[in-house]
Design a protein around this motif. Structure first.
Motif, PDB file in Angstrom:
ATOM      1  N   GLN A 103     -22.715 -32.081  -9.688  1.00 34.70           N
ATOM      2  CA  GLN A 103     -23.292 -30.767  -9.905  1.00 34.70           C
ATOM      3  C   GLN A 103     -22.293 -29.860 -10.579  1.00 34.70           C
ATOM      4  O   GLN A 103     -21.091 -30.084 -10.520  1.00 34.70           O
ATOM      5  N   LEU A 104     -22.817 -28.820 -11.212  1.00 33.85           N
ATOM      6  CA  LEU A 104     -21.950 -27.855 -11.881  1.00 33.85           C
ATOM      7  C   LEU A 104     -20.925 -27.264 -10.926  1.00 33.85           C
ATOM      8  O   LEU A 104     -19.821 -26.932 -11.315  1.00 33.85           O
ATOM      9  N   GLU A 105     -21.323 -27.157  -9.644  1.00 37.54           N
ATOM     10  CA  GLU A 105     -20.399 -26.610  -8.659  1.00 37.54           C
ATOM     11  C   GLU A 105     -19.158 -27.494  -8.544  1.00 37.54           C
ATOM     12  O   GLU A 105     -18.043 -26.995  -8.403  1.00 37.54           O
ATOM     13  N   HIS A 106     -19.358 -28.804  -8.608  1.00 36.58           N
ATOM     14  CA  HIS A 106     -18.206 -29.711  -8.571  1.00 36.58           C
ATOM     15  C   HIS A 106     -17.316 -29.496  -9.786  1.00 36.58           C
ATOM     16  O   HIS A 106     -16.099 -29.482  -9.690  1.00 36.58           O
ATOM     17  N   VAL A 107     -17.972 -29.370 -10.937  1.00 37.11           N
ATOM     18  CA  VAL A 107     -17.236 -29.180 -12.182  1.00 37.11           C
ATOM     19  C   VAL A 107     -16.366 -27.935 -12.086  1.00 37.11           C
ATOM     20  O   VAL A 107     -15.180 -27.947 -12.407  1.00 37.11           O
ATOM     21  N   ARG A 108     -16.987 -26.864 -11.594  1.00 39.21           N
ATOM     22  CA  ARG A 108     -16.249 -25.606 -11.472  1.00 39.21           C
ATOM     23  C   ARG A 108     -15.028 -25.771 -10.565  1.00 39.21           C
ATOM     24  O   ARG A 108     -13.918 -25.402 -10.924  1.00 39.21           O
ATOM     25  N   ASN A 109     -15.239 -26.351  -9.390  1.00 37.96           N
ATOM     26  CA  ASN A 109     -14.127 -26.484  -8.461  1.00 37.96           C
ATOM     27  C   ASN A 109     -13.046 -27.400  -9.008  1.00 37.96           C
ATOM     28  O   ASN A 109     -11.866 -27.192  -8.792  1.00 37.96           O
ATOM     29  N   PHE A 110     -13.482 -28.418  -9.745  1.00 37.04           N
ATOM     30  CA  PHE A 110     -12.531 -29.356 -10.333  1.00 37.04           C
ATOM     31  C   PHE A 110     -11.699 -28.676 -11.408  1.00 37.04           C
ATOM     32  O   PHE A 110     -10.482 -28.836 -11.469  1.00 37.04           O
ATOM     33  N   LEU A 111     -12.369 -27.880 -12.240  1.00 43.47           N
ATOM     34  CA  LEU A 111     -11.672 -27.240 -13.357  1.00 43.47           C
ATOM     35  C   LEU A 111     -10.740 -26.130 -12.894  1.00 43.47           C
ATOM     36  O   LEU A 111      -9.742 -25.835 -13.552  1.00 43.47           O
ATOM     37  N   SER A 112     -11.066 -25.516 -11.763  1.00 47.13           N
ATOM     38  CA  SER A 112     -10.303 -24.335 -11.368  1.00 47.13           C
ATOM     39  C   SER A 112      -8.870 -24.681 -10.995  1.00 47.13           C
ATOM     40  O   SER A 112      -8.011 -23.821 -11.001  1.00 47.13           O
ATOM     41  N   GLY A 113      -8.593 -25.929 -10.705  1.00 51.39           N
ATOM     42  CA  GLY A 113      -7.225 -26.253 -10.339  1.00 51.39           C
ATOM     43  C   GLY A 113      -6.414 -26.888 -11.457  1.00 51.39           C
ATOM     44  O   GLY A 113      -5.323 -27.371 -11.226  1.00 51.39           O
ATOM     45  N   LYS A 114      -6.966 -26.900 -12.665  1.00 45.83           N
ATOM     46  CA  LYS A 114      -6.321 -27.694 -13.719  1.00 45.83           C
ATOM     47  C   LYS A 114      -5.368 -26.888 -14.596  1.00 45.83           C
ATOM     48  O   LYS A 114      -5.560 -25.703 -14.821  1.00 45.83           O
ATOM     49  N   ARG A 115      -4.341 -27.568 -15.088  1.00 42.36           N
ATOM     50  CA  ARG A 115      -3.459 -26.960 -16.074  1.00 42.36           C
ATOM     51  C   ARG A 115      -4.227 -26.704 -17.349  1.00 42.36           C
ATOM     52  O   ARG A 115      -5.203 -27.386 -17.634  1.00 42.36           O
ATOM     53  N   ARG A 116      -3.714 -25.779 -18.156  1.00 43.39           N
ATOM     54  CA  ARG A 116      -4.500 -25.345 -19.308  1.00 43.39           C
ATOM     55  C   ARG A 116      -4.810 -26.466 -20.287  1.00 43.39           C
ATOM     56  O   ARG A 116      -5.952 -26.700 -20.638  1.00 43.39           O
ATOM     57  N   LEU A 117      -3.779 -27.162 -20.754  1.00 40.82           N
ATOM     58  CA  LEU A 117      -4.027 -28.122 -21.838  1.00 40.82           C
ATOM     59  C   LEU A 117      -5.000 -29.209 -21.409  1.00 40.82           C
ATOM     60  O   LEU A 117      -5.911 -29.575 -22.137  1.00 40.82           O
ATOM     61  N   VAL A 118      -4.796 -29.722 -20.201  1.00 32.59           N
ATOM     62  CA  VAL A 118      -5.736 -30.717 -19.677  1.00 32.59           C
ATOM     63  C   VAL A 118      -7.100 -30.053 -19.515  1.00 32.59           C
ATOM     64  O   VAL A 118      -8.133 -30.650 -19.779  1.00 32.59           O
ATOM     65  N   GLY A 119      -7.067 -28.778 -19.107  1.00 25.57           N
ATOM     66  CA  GLY A 119      -8.291 -28.030 -18.852  1.00 25.57           C
ATOM     67  C   GLY A 119      -9.192 -27.927 -20.068  1.00 25.57           C
ATOM     68  O   GLY A 119     -10.405 -28.075 -19.944  1.00 25.57           O
ATOM     69  N   TYR A 120      -8.623 -27.694 -21.251  1.00 29.71           N
ATOM     70  CA  TYR A 120      -9.462 -27.581 -22.442  1.00 29.71           C
ATOM     71  C   TYR A 120     -10.238 -28.867 -22.685  1.00 29.71           C
ATOM     72  O   TYR A 120     -11.433 -28.864 -22.949  1.00 29.71           O
ATOM     73  N   LEU A 121      -9.490 -29.974 -22.602  1.00 29.70           N
ATOM     74  CA  LEU A 121     -10.121 -31.270 -22.836  1.00 29.70           C
ATOM     75  C   LEU A 121     -11.208 -31.523 -21.800  1.00 29.70           C
ATOM     76  O   LEU A 121     -12.350 -31.865 -22.136  1.00 29.70           O
ATOM     77  N   LEU A 122     -10.861 -31.302 -20.520  1.00 22.57           N
ATOM     78  CA  LEU A 122     -11.840 -31.558 -19.460  1.00 22.57           C
ATOM     79  C   LEU A 122     -13.028 -30.608 -19.564  1.00 22.57           C
ATOM     80  O   LEU A 122     -14.169 -31.012 -19.351  1.00 22.57           O
ATOM     81  N   GLY A 123     -12.745 -29.338 -19.896  1.00 21.54           N
ATOM     82  CA  GLY A 123     -13.834 -28.376 -20.056  1.00 21.54           C
ATOM     83  C   GLY A 123     -14.810 -28.850 -21.109  1.00 21.54           C
ATOM     84  O   GLY A 123     -16.030 -28.827 -20.920  1.00 21.54           O
TER      85      GLY A 123
END
Lengths: 362, 80
Positions: free
Chosen positions: A93-113
């Motif tokens: 669910q999107l809720e999982h995605v949000r919680n997963f992304l909120s702890g990520k470093r930026r560079l990894v975050g862009y790719l994962l986002g």
């Protein structure tokens, strides 16, 4: 769907209403029927146009045959693929995605986002709540942007259509450009500290510490539960896209039959440099779902429009639209909106030029 | 029972409101139904997709319209 349990069951409270082999007994005949229809579509469209409608070969017959073959073919592929992907994706669910992304470093975050944007189904009417929810969870604006840009551009339906109509090579390029656009746009937003142009109430929310809401533990889903979820997704997504597919294929068919062969090749085929920004600009007021644009892309390419120009036009049509901008206006100040649009248009234009240069022969 | 329907007034949000009303009528239940279209309230409730439905302060679905049986199941469990 005659034999299924999805009508009476609640995914979250029922374990499974049938053993897995009963669901299989439902899936397999449906699959066989699917294959049977799929294999006879091309013949049927010729019979329909030439024998039943009695049209002699010409632009109209060509356009109609294309339409009556492509529309059901694409709708069938959509059915199958949405089912398969939903089956695999059940439980995410999107809720999982949000919680997963909120702890990520930026560079990894862009790719994962960007990647999450590609795999999660997304309706543009949800872009505001999603934007707010991500921002409130302290996800950097750039990562949210990467998600927002990639989400409309890439989804399972689009990938299958691209692969089927335009081949693996073009599909790979499309995916790379779609993900790249999200990542670069996100990266750029953070470099220029674009969050200072968010609506004031959002800037406040970003500063205050807010707890990320807990999500109910999700259990391992049984085969039947996945089946139920997938059937539901098929119904929802199919309802949303069928009209787009028909409109897209209809327009594609009209181009197919009426625009002279190689018309674009003669007029724009040299890849005049101004044709790309022009195509991108034309794409802003036009708006369609990515599902509807793929058949149009096929026709444009067949008529000799250079690949870069085609891609730039189509991506601009899908990713930038007035309704979307009006919605985003509620959470962004105009500066941010302008940067958002400008960045995307620039990325699409540069990509178009690059592709036209290196990818002349399709 | 407090029911909140979150939505920005799109067609699917109205469909959800209607589905909830129908379910309540069929089960002859009364509830305090509220419609929220304010984005800030949605943010506070942690909603990412509309339309969303919350029963007694708990979000039970978002981004989709639950079917009638699902709704009935939820309403029964809240009520009973």
């Amino acid at each position: 769907m005659p034999c299924s349990c999805h009508k009476s069951q609640d995914l979250s409270t029922t374990r499974s209403c049938q053993p897995w082999w009963k669901s299989m007994a439902c899936v397999l005949p449906a699959l066989a029927l699917w294959v049977l229809i799929y294999r006879h579509l091309e013949g049927a469209s010729h019979v329909l146009v030439e024998t039943i409608l009695g049209l002699s070969p010409g632009p109209l017959a060509q356009a109609l045959t294309f339409f009556f073959y492509d529309t059901p073919k694409i709708l069938l592929l959509v059915l199958l693929m949405v089912y398969v992907i939903a089956w695999l994706r059940a439980g995410l669910q999107l809720e999982h995605v949000r919680n997963f992304l909120s702890g990520k470093r930026r560079l990894v975050g862009y790719l994962l986002g960007a990647v999450f944007g590609a795999v999660t189904p997304f309706c543009s009417c949800s872009s505001i709540p999603l934007f707010l929810g991500f921002t409130a969870a302290h996800i950097p604006l750039g990562i949210t942007m990467a998600f927002l840009v990639t989400s409309p551009l890439i989804n399972e339906v689009a990938v299958v259509l691209l692969w089927n109509l335009l081949g693996g090579q073009f599909t790979s390029i499309y995916l790379a450009v779609g993900l790249g656009a999200g990542i670069i746009a996100g990266f750029f937003m953070d470099i220029i500290r674009a969050e200072r142009w968010l609506a004031p109430f959002l800037q406040e929310a970003m500063q205050t510490k807010q707890e990320i809401p807990e999500i109910n533990e999700t259990r391992r889903l049984s085969f039947t539960q996945r089946h139920v979820f997938a059937v539901r997704e098929v119904v929802t997504i199919f309802r949303r896209v069928w009209l787009w597919v028909i409109l897209g294929v209809g327009l594609g068919a009209a181009l197919h039959g009426y625009l002279p062969e190689q018309w674009f090749a003669e007029h724009l085929g040299d890849g005049q440099f101004w044709s790309v920004p022009l195509a991108v600009t034309l794409g802003i007021p036009l708006y369609t779902n990515v599902t509807g644009i793929v058949p149009v892309m096929e026709s444009l390419l067949l008529k000799g429009l250079p690949a870069g120009t085609t891609l730039a036009f189509c991506m601009s049509t899908v990713a930038v639209s007035f309704p979307e901008l009006l919605m985003l206006k509620q959470v962004m100040r105009w500066q941010l909106l302008a940067v958002f649009v400008g960045t995307l248009l620039l990325i699409f234009t540069l990509t178009g030029w690059l592709l036209n240069t290196v990818y002349v022969q399709l | 029972m407090d029911i909140i329907i979150y939505g920005s007034g799109c067609a699917r949000c109205r469909a959800l409101a209607k589905a909830v009303e129908t379910a309540l009528q069929e089960m002859s239940l009364t509830a305090n139904v509220k419609k929220v279209s304010d984005f800030k309230e949605m943010m506070a409730a942690g909603i990412l997709q509309t339309p969303a439905l919350s029963l007694d302060g708990k979000v039970v679905s978002s981004g989709r319209i639950p079917d009638a049986n699902e709704l009935r199941l939820w309403l029964t469990s809240k009520h009973g």
